[in-house]
Design a protein around this motif. Structure first.
Motif, PDB file in Angstrom:
ATOM      1  N   ASP A   1       0.833  -1.212   0.000  1.00 17.78           N
ATOM      2  CA  ASP A   1       0.000   0.000   0.000  1.00 17.78           C
ATOM      3  C   ASP A   1       0.869   1.264   0.000  1.00 17.78           C
ATOM      4  OD1 ASP A   1      -2.160  -1.674   0.062  1.00 17.78           O
ATOM      5  OD2 ASP A   1      -2.534  -1.446   2.207  1.00 17.78           O
ATOM      6  N   PHE A   2       1.612   1.516  -1.099  1.00 17.54           N
ATOM      7  CA  PHE A   2       2.558   2.630  -1.156  1.00 17.54           C
ATOM      8  C   PHE A   2       1.822   3.957  -1.400  1.00 17.54           C
ATOM      9  CE2 PHE A   2       4.861  -0.999  -3.346  1.00 17.54           C
ATOM     10  CZ  PHE A   2       5.322  -1.520  -2.141  1.00 17.54           C
ATOM     11  N   ARG A   3       2.327   5.025  -0.755  1.00 16.79           N
ATOM     12  CA  ARG A   3       1.826   6.396  -0.944  1.00 16.79           C
ATOM     13  C   ARG A   3       3.034   7.303  -1.264  1.00 16.79           C
ATOM     14  NH1 ARG A   3      -1.846   3.507  -0.825  1.00 16.79           N
ATOM     15  NH2 ARG A   3      -3.761   3.606   0.416  1.00 16.79           N
ATOM     16  N   TYR A   4       2.796   8.364  -2.109  1.00 18.90           N
ATOM     17  CA  TYR A   4       3.893   9.207  -2.573  1.00 18.90           C
ATOM     18  C   TYR A   4       3.567  10.673  -2.313  1.00 18.90           C
ATOM     19  CZ  TYR A   4       4.533   4.966  -5.432  1.00 18.90           C
ATOM     20  OH  TYR A   4       4.664   3.682  -5.865  1.00 18.90           O
ATOM     21  N   GLN A   5       4.631  11.484  -2.042  1.00 21.25           N
ATOM     22  CA  GLN A   5       4.518  12.942  -1.979  1.00 21.25           C
ATOM     23  C   GLN A   5       5.780  13.539  -2.596  1.00 21.25           C
ATOM     24  OE1 GLN A   5       3.463  14.875   1.659  1.00 21.25           O
ATOM     25  NE2 GLN A   5       1.881  13.361   2.205  1.00 21.25           N
ATOM     26  N   LEU A   6       5.603  14.583  -3.455  1.00 21.22           N
ATOM     27  CA  LEU A   6       6.729  15.257  -4.092  1.00 21.22           C
ATOM     28  C   LEU A   6       6.621  16.761  -3.848  1.00 21.22           C
ATOM     29  CD1 LEU A   6       6.831  13.455  -7.580  1.00 21.22           C
ATOM     30  CD2 LEU A   6       8.182  12.932  -5.534  1.00 21.22           C
ATOM     31  N   THR A   7       7.769  17.401  -3.577  1.00 24.54           N
ATOM     32  CA  THR A   7       7.818  18.856  -3.406  1.00 24.54           C
ATOM     33  C   THR A   7       9.002  19.391  -4.197  1.00 24.54           C
ATOM     34  OG1 THR A   7       6.853  18.710  -1.197  1.00 24.54           O
ATOM     35  CG2 THR A   7       8.016  20.756  -1.775  1.00 24.54           C
ATOM     36  N   VAL A   8       8.743  20.359  -5.092  1.00 24.79           N
ATOM     37  CA  VAL A   8       9.807  20.960  -5.901  1.00 24.79           C
ATOM     38  C   VAL A   8      10.489  22.048  -5.083  1.00 24.79           C
ATOM     39  CG1 VAL A   8      10.319  22.284  -7.981  1.00 24.79           C
ATOM     40  CG2 VAL A   8       8.643  20.424  -8.057  1.00 24.79           C
ATOM     41  N   ILE A   9      11.818  22.111  -5.163  1.00 21.25           N
ATOM     42  CA  ILE A   9      12.598  23.056  -4.356  1.00 21.25           C
ATOM     43  C   ILE A   9      13.389  23.988  -5.283  1.00 21.25           C
ATOM     44  CG2 ILE A   9      14.441  23.257  -2.624  1.00 21.25           C
ATOM     45  CD1 ILE A   9      13.639  20.493  -1.615  1.00 21.25           C
ATOM     46  N   GLY A  10      13.347  25.287  -4.995  1.00 18.03           N
ATOM     47  CA  GLY A  10      14.248  26.233  -5.659  1.00 18.03           C
ATOM     48  C   GLY A  10      13.627  27.046  -6.780  1.00 18.03           C
ATOM     49  N   GLU A  11      12.653  26.528  -7.505  1.00 20.10           N
ATOM     50  CA  GLU A  11      12.025  27.272  -8.601  1.00 20.10           C
ATOM     51  C   GLU A  11      10.683  26.626  -8.922  1.00 20.10           C
ATOM     52  OE1 GLU A  11      13.663  26.530 -12.620  1.00 20.10           O
ATOM     53  OE2 GLU A  11      15.279  25.510 -11.545  1.00 20.10           O
ATOM     54  N   PHE A  12       9.878  27.367  -9.685  1.00 18.78           N
ATOM     55  CA  PHE A  12       8.580  26.832 -10.059  1.00 18.78           C
ATOM     56  C   PHE A  12       8.765  25.792 -11.152  1.00 18.78           C
ATOM     57  CE2 PHE A  12       7.371  30.982  -8.321  1.00 18.78           C
ATOM     58  CZ  PHE A  12       6.408  30.565  -7.414  1.00 18.78           C
ATOM     59  N   ALA A  13       8.308  24.604 -10.865  1.00 16.85           N
ATOM     60  CA  ALA A  13       8.376  23.517 -11.845  1.00 16.85           C
ATOM     61  C   ALA A  13       7.342  22.475 -11.454  1.00 16.85           C
ATOM     62  CB  ALA A  13       9.784  22.910 -11.885  1.00 16.85           C
ATOM     63  N   GLN A  14       7.141  21.541 -12.364  1.00 17.84           N
ATOM     64  CA  GLN A  14       6.216  20.441 -12.087  1.00 17.84           C
ATOM     65  C   GLN A  14       7.003  19.130 -12.042  1.00 17.84           C
ATOM     66  OE1 GLN A  14       3.268  20.668 -15.206  1.00 17.84           O
ATOM     67  NE2 GLN A  14       1.968  22.080 -14.038  1.00 17.84           N
ATOM     68  N   ALA A  15       6.577  18.261 -11.105  1.00 20.34           N
ATOM     69  CA  ALA A  15       7.226  16.946 -10.974  1.00 20.34           C
ATOM     70  C   ALA A  15       6.151  15.903 -10.697  1.00 20.34           C
ATOM     71  CB  ALA A  15       8.262  16.954  -9.857  1.00 20.34           C
ATOM     72  N   ILE A  16       6.334  14.735 -11.316  1.00 20.42           N
ATOM     73  CA  ILE A  16       5.372  13.648 -11.132  1.00 20.42           C
ATOM     74  C   ILE A  16       6.135  12.344 -10.894  1.00 20.42           C
ATOM     75  CG2 ILE A  16       3.642  14.746 -12.619  1.00 20.42           C
ATOM     76  CD1 ILE A  16       4.473  12.664 -14.783  1.00 20.42           C
ATOM     77  N   ILE A  17       5.394  11.341 -10.371  1.00 20.66           N
ATOM     78  CA  ILE A  17       5.918   9.976 -10.289  1.00 20.66           C
ATOM     79  C   ILE A  17       5.694   9.350 -11.657  1.00 20.66           C
ATOM     80  CG2 ILE A  17       5.753   7.730  -9.155  1.00 20.66           C
ATOM     81  CD1 ILE A  17       6.747   9.868  -7.312  1.00 20.66           C
ATOM     82  N   SER A  18       6.759   9.197 -12.416  1.00 27.54           N
ATOM     83  CA  SER A  18       6.602   8.683 -13.771  1.00 27.54           C
ATOM     84  C   SER A  18       6.485   7.154 -13.788  1.00 27.54           C
ATOM     85  CB  SER A  18       7.776   9.125 -14.641  1.00 27.54           C
ATOM     86  OG  SER A  18       9.009   8.682 -14.085  1.00 27.54           O
ATOM     87  N   LYS A  19       7.155   6.459 -12.842  1.00 24.66           N
ATOM     88  CA  LYS A  19       7.029   5.006 -12.696  1.00 24.66           C
ATOM     89  C   LYS A  19       6.940   4.668 -11.217  1.00 24.66           C
ATOM     90  CE  LYS A  19       9.438   3.499 -16.902  1.00 24.66           C
ATOM     91  NZ  LYS A  19      10.542   2.649 -17.442  1.00 24.66           N
ATOM     92  N   GLU A  20       5.881   3.937 -10.886  1.00 21.08           N
ATOM     93  CA  GLU A  20       5.706   3.585  -9.478  1.00 21.08           C
ATOM     94  C   GLU A  20       6.752   2.538  -9.053  1.00 21.08           C
ATOM     95  OE1 GLU A  20       1.818   3.472  -7.619  1.00 21.08           O
ATOM     96  OE2 GLU A  20       0.927   3.556  -9.639  1.00 21.08           O
TER      97      GLU A  20
END
Length: 747
Positions: A657-676
């Motif tokens: 039961d994996f859960r993910y959280q991402l936070t971009v640091i330093g500049e405005f950008a988008q990030a996603i989990i591309s492969k679980e």
């Protein structure tokens, strides 16, 4: 031409491969000599580099039993076998040798030759077993095999082996060696030397003498004309009857008669008409007589005359021991009477300066008997029994009860202000009164006080030594539920065992118990009352410990507690907070709980990093309804905006039961989990290259313990706990309704 006659048919016993003791053998005769042929019928594995007794050797034995008879000489032994090198192994990797277990002799190691695999034959003559053996002797040969190539690990037959049915031992025997028998006046001797008399009315005599027979010893049997059997020698010569030590002239005399007629048993220098020196563990002299004195000693009058003297120089000996075996009546092991005002009824003196020597030892097996009984009728004083020792480990009075029903080692009775039993030990490790019993219900020491009121004492112990022990119990039995000290009190305010050590210095003990048995207890407390305490400790000192347990054993436990009840109020340990800054429990060092831990709140608490001398720093635990594990970190995407995050190798074995959280640091950008998560890693992709991303992954524990012990988030209280609270004071409820205890003090 060799003619064969079958003496033993071959046999193949049932066997299992792991035992490797299977063989068959044939015994045949070739003219003047016997030949035994034995063959091993299993493959023998090899070990790498060294000979391993868990691989072959003792596990691969070929046995050949010599024919029945007197003696046989082994002339020579031929050995033949073949070895195979399989896989990458070569013949030059083969090593082997033969060992004879009868003598421990072994041959020099034999090596294979050739840098190819396949089979190599070995044939040679060995001399390990050459010699003379009694008929019926089994000759046991071991085959030891090793290899110098580690192509396949461990012990196996897949690399180098001795082939099944190839190992054969051929033993060549000489003729049977008969032991001669000599008969005098008989043509059919029944022994190696058989001497018969000329007629039934004459003795048959053997004479051993010097050339002129001036020194002789004669041995003669009895005859029908009443001539007695005798053993005779020169009257002016001493005589010894004993054993030869190592077949030399050092005669170990058991019975010795000197030229004056003094007889010594176990001594060559008797100092009395008859002197017996007893062997260790045996009675020196045992005399039995019915209705009279078995032994009576009478001494003429004199100031220092002695009727019977018992002396023992042994470290654990007894000067005189008396035993009364009658099953009824007031028997006495030893009874002594003295009519002198300064006399002694029974006086025992053990002069050994060490060991458990005993001046007087009495033993009685009667239900009402006494091993030793002393009685003094003087109203002004005196001693019924007085024991005195000067040995460092001596015993003033020793009582030993061997009854399997009941009985007492020592009983002391006083009708006035005297002492029933009084012991005084002046030695550094002496014992005033020492009692031992082997009875199932017996007592080493048993004290009874029948006073109905007052501070009566049944057994009182007093010591003045700085490290002394007032009363010590030592249970040394290796089996059973033994007790170092057991005390029973029937009074509602009584104490089963009470110890009071008043010394302000030294290693004093109020109560000290020592048990050497595997399951013994130095001190055991048992309470059958509803709110009773099996063992209760109360420490009054400023830094005192009500109870302290120390274990010095390799696998020891300082404190071991166990609860047998399944009730929710049963606890192996119940500790209560005293309020303020105190703790219900305080653990120093590593602590492990092999089970599920539940709590009302929790935190870590450390010395404050910025003011460690004056402040604490605390953080609360992170709670979750799941058994959650948290993993996090930072990663920077590459020129393509991709990043791979590798998790621990155990991650997917431990979590689901994996859960993910991402936070971009330093500049405005988008990030996603591309492969679980797959194969313990996952991938991140950003819309720009070189983006720093902080990530967090959680999972729910999925190990075997977690699967079997999931936390129940909501559950009904147990039947016995309905209407009760974990913290009743928070709900304005009386503490008597607290869950987890029925102890009156918690109430």
């Amino acid at each position: 031409m060799i003619q064969y006659s079958l003496r033993l048919v071959y046999r193949i016993p049932p066997c299992a491969y792991i035992i490797m003791l299977c063989s068959f053998f044939i015994v045949f005769k070739t003219n003047s000599q016997d030949t035994i042929v034995v063959t091993y019928n299993n493959d023998i594995p090899s070990s790498f580099d060294v000979y391993d007794e868990t691989c072959n050797g003792p596990l691969s034995i070929l046995s050949a039993t010599l024919p029945a008879g007197d003696n046989y000489e082994v002339l020579k032994v031929d050995v033949s076998y073949s070895m195979s090198s399989l896989g990458t192994a070569q013949k030059l990797n083969q090593r082997s040798k033969i060992r004879l277990t009868n003598t421990g002799a072994e041959e020099v190691e034999v090596s294979g030759t050739g840098n190819t695999g396949g089979i190599q034959d070995y044939t040679r003559e060995i001399s390990l077993a050459s010699g003379i053996y009694p008929g019926g002797t089994p000759l046991n040969f071991e085959m030891w095999v090793r290899r110098t190539l580690e192509d396949i690990p461990g012990c196996n037959t897949s690399s180098v082996r001795v082939n099944a049915f190839s190992w054969t031992m051929t033993i060549y025997l000489g003729e049977e060696i008969k032991s001669p028998r000599v008969g005098v006046n008989t043509s059919s001797p029944k022994e190696y030397l058989d001497v018969r008399s000329e007629s039934f009315v004459k003795n048959s005599t053997i004479n051993l003498g010097n050339p002129d027979n001036t020194r002789f010893t004669k041995l003669s049997n009895a005859s029908l004309d009443n001539q007695p059997a005798y053993l005779a020698w020169n009257e002016d010569q001493p005589f010894s009857l004993g054993t030869m030590k190592n077949d030399t002239a050092n005669l170990e005399s058991l019975i010795f008669i000197d030229t004056t007629g003094k007889i010594g048993i176990n001594t060559k220098t008797p100092t009395a008409d008859f002197e017996l020196v007893g062997s260790l563990g045996l009675n020196g002299l045992l005399v039995t007589k019915e209705n009279e004195y078995a032994i009576e000693g009478i001494s003429d009058t004199g100031n220092s005359s002695i009727g019977v003297v018992g002396r023992s120089n042994s470290e654990f000996g007894k000067g005189i021991e008396g035993r009364a075996y009658a099953s009824s009546g007031f028997t006495r092991g030893v009874s002594g009477f003295s009519t002198s005002p300064d006399g002694t009824g029974v006086y025992g003196w053990a002069t050994s300066s060490n060991g458990e020597n005993v001046g007087v030892f009495g033993e009685s097996w009667s239900l009402s008997g006494y091993g030793v009984m002393g009685e003094n009728s003087n109203n002004l004083g005196g001693r019924g029994v007085y024991g005195k020792v000067v040995s460092q480990f001596g015993v003033g009075v020793f009582g030993h009860n061997t009854s399997t029903v009941s009985g007492s080692g020592v009983i002391g009775q006083s009708n006035g202000n005297g002492k029933g039993v009084y012991g005084n030990a002046l030695g550094a490790s002496g014992v005033g009164v020492y009692g031992i019993t082997e009875g199932l219900s017996g007592y080493g020491l048993h004290g009874i006080n029948t006073a109905p009121t007052g501070a009566a004492i049944s057994i009182y112990g007093e010591v003045n030594s700085e490290d002394g022990i007032a009363i010590k119990g030592d249970a040394k039995a290796t089996l059973g539920v033994t007790y170092g000290v057991q005390g029973i009190s029937k009074s509602p305010s009584g104490i089963g065992v009470y110890g009071n050590a008043n010394s302000s210095t030294g290693l004093t003990r109020g109560i000290y118990g020592l048990a050497n048995a595997t399951d013994g207890k130095g001190v055991e407390g048992s309470s059958s009352g509803q709110f009773g305490k099996g063992v209760y400790g109360n420490a009054m000192g400023e830094s005192g410990k009500a109870f302290e347990g120390v274990s010095s054993g390799l696998y020891g436990k300082g404190i071991y507690v166990k609860v047998n009840s399944e009730h929710s109020s049963s606890n192996a340990i119940l500790a209560e907070w005293g309020g303020g800054s105190s703790y219900a429990g305080y653990f120093i060092g590593r602590t492990h709980i092999a089970g599920t831990l539940s709590k009302s709140a929790g935190s870590f608490k450390i010395d404050h990093p910025q003011d460690s001398a004056n402040k604490y720093l605390s953080h609360s635990f992170v709670e979750s309804p799941d058994m959650m594990n948290i993993y996090n970190g930072n990663v920077v995407t590459d020129n393509q905006g991709n990043a791979i995050v590798k998790l621990p190798e155990y991650f997917e074995s431990l979590n689901i039961d994996f859960r993910y959280q991402l936070t971009v640091i330093g500049e405005f950008a988008q990030a996603i989990i591309s492969k679980e998560i797959y194969n313990n890693q996952f991938e991140i992709r950003s819309d720009k290259p070189g983006i720093k991303v902080s990530w967090q992954v959680t999972g729910v524990r999925n190990d075997p313990y977690a699967r079997e012990n999931r936390i129940k988030v909501e559950e009904n209280k147990e039947t016995e706990n309905i209407g009760k609270y974990l913290h009743p004071e928070l709900y304005n409820v009386n503490r008597s309704r607290m869950i987890g205890t029925d102890d009156s003090k918690i109430r």
